[in-house]
Scaffold this motif. Structure first.
Motif, mmCIF file in Angstrom:
data_model
loop_
_atom_site.group_PDB
_atom_site.id
_atom_site.type_symbol
_atom_site.label_atom_id
_atom_site.label_comp_id
_atom_site.label_asym_id
_atom_site.label_seq_id
_atom_site.Cartn_x
_atom_site.Cartn_y
_atom_site.Cartn_z
ATOM 1 N N GLY A 207 42.782 47.573 43.876
ATOM 2 C CA GLY A 207 41.373 47.200 43.842
ATOM 3 C C GLY A 207 40.762 47.386 42.469
ATOM 4 N N GLY A 208 41.202 48.430 41.751
ATOM 5 C CA GLY A 208 40.696 48.645 40.405
ATOM 6 C C GLY A 208 40.950 47.455 39.501
ATOM 7 N N PHE A 209 42.137 46.841 39.630
ATOM 8 C CA PHE A 209 42.467 45.676 38.814
ATOM 9 C C PHE A 209 41.715 44.426 39.287
ATOM 10 C CE2 PHE A 209 46.139 48.433 38.130
ATOM 11 C CZ PHE A 209 46.293 48.337 36.758
ATOM 12 N N ILE A 210 41.721 44.181 40.600
ATOM 13 C CA ILE A 210 41.134 42.949 41.123
ATOM 14 C C ILE A 210 39.611 42.947 40.967
ATOM 15 C CG2 ILE A 210 40.740 41.586 43.207
ATOM 16 C CD1 ILE A 210 43.533 42.373 44.136
ATOM 17 N N ILE A 211 38.970 44.029 41.416
ATOM 18 C CA ILE A 211 37.514 44.090 41.308
ATOM 19 C C ILE A 211 37.098 44.129 39.838
ATOM 20 C CG2 ILE A 211 35.444 45.385 41.920
ATOM 21 C CD1 ILE A 211 36.884 44.023 44.274
ATOM 22 N N GLY A 212 37.903 44.788 39.014
ATOM 23 C CA GLY A 212 37.613 44.813 37.592
ATOM 24 C C GLY A 212 37.648 43.425 36.978
ATOM 25 N N TRP A 213 38.641 42.631 37.380
ATOM 26 C CA TRP A 213 38.728 41.258 36.876
ATOM 27 C C TRP A 213 37.518 40.443 37.339
ATOM 28 C CZ3 TRP A 213 39.037 36.558 39.476
ATOM 29 C CH2 TRP A 213 39.304 35.444 38.666
ATOM 30 N N ILE A 214 37.131 40.607 38.595
ATOM 31 C CA ILE A 214 35.956 39.893 39.104
ATOM 32 C C ILE A 214 34.707 40.306 38.331
ATOM 33 C CG2 ILE A 214 34.421 39.673 41.112
ATOM 34 C CD1 ILE A 214 36.935 39.921 42.872
ATOM 35 N N ALA A 215 34.578 41.610 38.083
ATOM 36 C CA ALA A 215 33.392 42.107 37.376
ATOM 37 C C ALA A 215 33.339 41.609 35.945
ATOM 38 C CB ALA A 215 33.377 43.637 37.409
ATOM 39 N N ASP A 216 34.500 41.513 35.291
ATOM 40 C CA ASP A 216 34.533 41.009 33.920
ATOM 41 C C ASP A 216 34.271 39.504 33.864
ATOM 42 O OD1 ASP A 216 34.982 43.449 32.777
ATOM 43 O OD2 ASP A 216 37.150 43.231 32.666
ATOM 44 N N ARG A 217 34.752 38.792 34.859
ATOM 45 C CA ARG A 217 34.653 37.330 34.850
ATOM 46 C C ARG A 217 33.309 36.824 35.385
ATOM 47 N NH1 ARG A 217 38.594 33.199 35.263
ATOM 48 N NH2 ARG A 217 37.505 31.240 34.840
ATOM 49 N N PHE A 218 32.847 37.436 36.487
ATOM 50 C CA PHE A 218 31.677 36.887 37.182
ATOM 51 C C PHE A 218 30.455 37.817 37.148
ATOM 52 C CE2 PHE A 218 35.501 35.152 39.250
ATOM 53 C CZ PHE A 218 35.302 33.799 38.985
ATOM 54 N N GLY A 219 30.630 39.051 36.718
ATOM 55 C CA GLY A 219 29.489 39.949 36.631
ATOM 56 C C GLY A 219 29.697 41.232 37.417
ATOM 57 N N ARG A 220 28.988 42.284 36.990
ATOM 58 C CA ARG A 220 29.106 43.580 37.668
ATOM 59 C C ARG A 220 28.557 43.527 39.091
ATOM 60 N NH1 ARG A 220 32.162 43.838 33.558
ATOM 61 N NH2 ARG A 220 31.407 44.871 31.675
ATOM 62 N N LEU A 221 27.458 42.827 39.273
ATOM 63 C CA LEU A 221 26.855 42.752 40.601
ATOM 64 C C LEU A 221 27.753 42.032 41.606
ATOM 65 C CD1 LEU A 221 24.476 43.482 42.328
ATOM 66 C CD2 LEU A 221 23.274 41.443 41.507
ATOM 67 N N PRO A 222 28.330 40.858 41.290
ATOM 68 C CA PRO A 222 29.311 40.264 42.216
ATOM 69 C C PRO A 222 30.484 41.192 42.485
ATOM 70 C CG PRO A 222 28.607 38.640 40.600
ATOM 71 C CD PRO A 222 28.026 39.952 40.154
ATOM 72 N N GLY A 223 30.916 41.938 41.456
ATOM 73 C CA GLY A 223 32.005 42.884 41.663
ATOM 74 C C GLY A 223 31.642 43.943 42.676
ATOM 75 N N ALA A 224 30.415 44.474 42.595
ATOM 76 C CA ALA A 224 29.970 45.495 43.548
ATOM 77 C C ALA A 224 29.888 44.932 44.964
ATOM 78 C CB ALA A 224 28.611 46.048 43.115
ATOM 79 N N VAL A 225 29.321 43.750 45.091
ATOM 80 C CA VAL A 225 29.142 43.146 46.416
ATOM 81 C C VAL A 225 30.497 42.821 47.049
ATOM 82 C CG1 VAL A 225 28.236 41.147 47.661
ATOM 83 C CG2 VAL A 225 26.858 42.248 45.878
ATOM 84 N N ILE A 226 31.382 42.192 46.289
ATOM 85 C CA ILE A 226 32.698 41.823 46.822
ATOM 86 C C ILE A 226 33.503 43.067 47.197
ATOM 87 C CG2 ILE A 226 34.918 40.766 46.225
ATOM 88 C CD1 ILE A 226 33.316 38.711 44.586
ATOM 89 N N SER A 227 33.377 44.113 46.395
ATOM 90 C CA SER A 227 34.064 45.366 46.700
ATOM 91 C C SER A 227 33.623 45.907 48.056
ATOM 92 C CB SER A 227 33.786 46.402 45.608
ATOM 93 O OG SER A 227 34.316 47.657 45.940
ATOM 94 N N CYS A 228 32.317 45.939 48.281
ATOM 95 C CA CYS A 228 31.801 46.435 49.557
ATOM 96 C C CYS A 228 32.236 45.541 50.724
ATOM 97 C CB CYS A 228 30.279 46.526 49.506
ATOM 98 S SG CYS A 228 29.660 47.796 48.380
ATOM 99 N N LEU A 229 32.254 44.222 50.508
ATOM 100 C CA LEU A 229 32.654 43.304 51.574
ATOM 101 C C LEU A 229 34.132 43.466 51.922
ATOM 102 C CD1 LEU A 229 30.731 40.023 50.682
ATOM 103 C CD2 LEU A 229 30.186 41.752 52.414
ATOM 104 N N ILE A 230 34.980 43.702 50.922
ATOM 105 C CA ILE A 230 36.404 43.954 51.204
ATOM 106 C C ILE A 230 36.544 45.196 52.071
ATOM 107 C CG2 ILE A 230 38.600 44.648 50.161
ATOM 108 C CD1 ILE A 230 37.907 42.874 47.776
ATOM 109 N N GLY A 231 35.773 46.251 51.726
ATOM 110 C CA GLY A 231 35.808 47.460 52.544
ATOM 111 C C GLY A 231 35.323 47.203 53.964
ATOM 112 N N ALA A 232 34.264 46.410 54.095
ATOM 113 C CA ALA A 232 33.730 46.102 55.424
ATOM 114 C C ALA A 232 34.751 45.343 56.259
ATOM 115 C CB ALA A 232 32.441 45.292 55.291
ATOM 116 N N ILE A 233 35.423 44.381 55.641
ATOM 117 C CA ILE A 233 36.451 43.607 56.358
ATOM 118 C C ILE A 233 37.604 44.513 56.773
ATOM 119 C CG2 ILE A 233 38.176 41.781 56.095
ATOM 120 C CD1 ILE A 233 36.120 40.365 54.245
#
Length: 608
Positions: A207-233
């Motif tokens: 998750g550190g690599f994947i969410i980090g890539w999302i945060a670098d590419r699309f923004g910190r806020l999308p990274g936070a939201v997607i991280s929480c949604l993965i946990g929820a799923i």
């Protein structure tokens, strides 16, 4: 490099910056005043800016003019509550989903009409050397119908066999069904709980690599939201699992959100707070909201009264992060790194509006020019350069070892809470509350005492009380020792997080901090198995924890002191920091020398 992700920006005060920001991050008040002087200048009325066209300006330089810690920052402080509590809930919830009561024994269907104590007395062989005083994995073999009709008493000479019809559990310890009891992770399967936890931590590495890539590419806020949604799923999937393999896979997904769900918000909020308030913001928000989440979890579990309902409840709470974009702003540093200067300026003006401050158009224009200039000067640095410099490599490996020790101790103490002989819900709450005072203490004494000696002293205290916890009587004495051990490692752990960022030069600091934290994630794969050794030798896990604490305490003394020192900008600076050290260098003792250094810096900056 996409590997440099959420952890790469985690550097507490965004310390890969110019010398002015550097001195501010070291909390030198004279440097702060000097920076304000350069930004606000006594001789200029245009928002106090110096008229020198060569002077560059960054986002932090404008924060004091927009409101250093006003209503906008207080609003963001409140917004950290759900995200910091997410981190606590995601990290600890599996303990209350999978814990198995120490009191369990073979289920005998023919004795269903008897009470628990009568069934256990009649059908379960005694075990003098066991934890419970009776066998947890075997029962007598007998014609139970005949035994009940004739009133025969159990005989130690009767044949014994492994449990054939499953187990029953002491519901006074954990008064609701858990995954461990539903799937019967006992006896030959008693390692499954530790394995599931290790798989959770394996997910956190990925998750550190994947969410980090999302945060670098699309923004910190999308990274936070997607991280929480993965946990929820992952939490929802857990509800429908039917065996260990499916459960472990669902926890792997939950692990991918661990830490990421908090760190992205942590980064965003700190970037909107003026440097001199960041240490307070970082420690106080974590102390309040992470502690609140951890201390609330046992009682949420009791209210849910079923591990599946608990998992669903946490998942729904995580899913609320979907609404975060409605109230949480994007990281200004990320916007600037992507060339979105105008968007960053809009964020700045929003701060001004809410804090009732004004910044002149000339100041904004100067910031705009500096921002575009900084974008054009961006260069990529190879983080592997750390390993090519012998002195820096040595310090880097040692700080990795220090962080690994802290992670193993912290996690092992968390998972040993069920072995203290006290109600797990009460003891977990008491031990988790130590986060609050330990973080407050770190905020006040870390610069005074220094990183080296503070970490070494408190890890030594942790060693002592971990060892005592293993051998004192269960109940209140063991809980008190565990509380003091956890309190001590909390201090060392939080000091090491900041310490790691202060030893490496600017160009590779992000990469280095990422690597240190990933080492910590990998280390936590081991800690569940350390705790599992309780099933082999009851005192062994805490003795191992004590030994790891000694290793960490000695390692801390080898590392360089960074308190009240300038952050290294180059490898030469880092090597000078490492070499220019004495073993007995303690900031509070060397206060006189430190004061002379600070006063000289102050006079130079305020000279007119």
């Amino acid at each position: 490099m996409v590997v440099v992700n959420k952890l790469s920006d985690m550097v507490l005060n965004d310390i890969s910056r110019n010398n002015t920001a550097k001195t501010i991050e070291n909390n030198d008040e004279s440097a702060i005043r000097s920076n304000i002087e350069s930004v606000s200048g006594n001789s200029n009325r245009n928002d106090g800016l110096n008229a020198n066209e060569e002077e560059e300006m960054d986002f932090d330089d404008l924060l004091p003019l927009a409101g250093e810690f006003g209503r906008y920052q207080l609003f963001l402080f409140a917004l950290t509550l759900p995200f910091y509590s997410y981190a606590a809930l995601v990290y600890f919830v599996q303990l209350f989903m999978t814990e198995v009561p120490s009191g369990h024994w073979c289920w005998i269907p023919e004795l269903a009409n008897l009470t628990e104590i009568e069934r256990r007395t009649l059908a379960i062989p005694p075990e003098d050397n066991g934890i419970t005083g009776y066998s947890r994995c075997s029962s007598y073999v007998a014609n139970w119908t005949q035994v009940l009709s004739t009133g025969i008493k159990p005989d130690k000479n009767w044949e014994i066999s492994p449990c054939r019809h499953g187990w029953e559990f002491n519901r006074t310890e954990i008064p609701y069904p858990t995954a461990g009891t539903d799937f019967e992770w006992v006896c030959e399967k008693d390692s499954y709980q530790a394995t599931a936890q290790a798989i959770f931590f394996a997910g956190s590495v990925l998750g550190g690599f994947i969410i980090g890539w999302i945060a670098d590419r699309f923004g910190r806020l999308p990274g936070a939201v997607i991280s929480c949604l993965i946990g929820a799923i992952g939490g929802v999937i857990s509800i429908f699992t039917r065996n260990f393999g499916e459960f472990a896979a669902s926890r792997f997904f939950m692990g991918m959100s661990y830490d990421n769900c908090m760190m992205m918000m942590y980064i965003i909020v700190l970037e909107y707070v003026a440097p001199k308030y960041r240490t307070m913001m970082a420690n106080l928000s974590f102390a309040l909201f992470f502690t609140l989440g951890a201390c609330s979890l046992p009682w949420i579990a009791l209210i849910c009264a079923n591990w599946k309902i608990l998992s669903l409840t946490i998942s729904i709470y995580l899913a609320l992060a979907l609404f975060a974009p409605l109230v949480v702003p994007e990281s200004p540093k990320w916007l600037l790194s992507k060339g979105r200067v105008e968007d960053a300026i809009k964020k700045l003006l929003s701060i001004c509006r809410i804090n009732k401050k004004e910044i002149s158009p000339k100041t904004i224009e100067k910031f705009r020019a500096s921002a575009f200039k900084a974008i054009n000067k961006q260069e990529k640095v190879n983080g592997l350069e750390i390993l090519k410099r012998p002195l820096v490599r040595k310090v880097f490996l040692l700080v990795c070892l220090e962080y690994v020790c802290c992670c193993i101790i912290f996690d092992a103490l968390v998972r040993s809470v069920g072995q203290l002989g006290v109600n797990i819900f009460v003891s977990f709450t008491a031990i988790s509350f130590t986060e609050f005072p330990s973080l407050v203490i770190v905020a006040f004494i870390m610069d005074w005492m220094g990183r080296r000696w503070m970490s070494s002293v408190f890890l030594s205290i942790c060693c002592l009380f971990s060892f005592l916890t293993a051998f004192v009587s269960t109940g209140l004495p063991s809980v008190l020792c565990a509380v003091l051990a956890r309190f001590s490692v909390n201090i060392a752990y939080n000091a090491t997080i900041q310490w790691a960022a202060e030893m490496l030069p600017t160009g590779v600091r992000a990469f280095g901090v990422s690597a240190v934290h990933i080492c910590g994630y990998i280390a936590t794969l081991i800690s569940p198995y350390i705790v599992y050794l309780n099933n082999v030798v009851p005192w062994l896990p805490l003795v191992i924890v004590a030994c790891v604490a000694i290793v960490g305490g000695v390692t801390a003394l080898i590392l360089p002191e960074t308190a009240k020192r300038d952050l290294p900008q180059t490898f030469d600076d880092a090597e000078e920091l490492i070499k220019n050290q004495s073993f007995w260098e303690i900031p509070c003792i060397n206060k006189k020398k430190e004061r002379k250094h600070v006063e000289g810096y102050y006079n130079e900056n305020f000279e007119n």
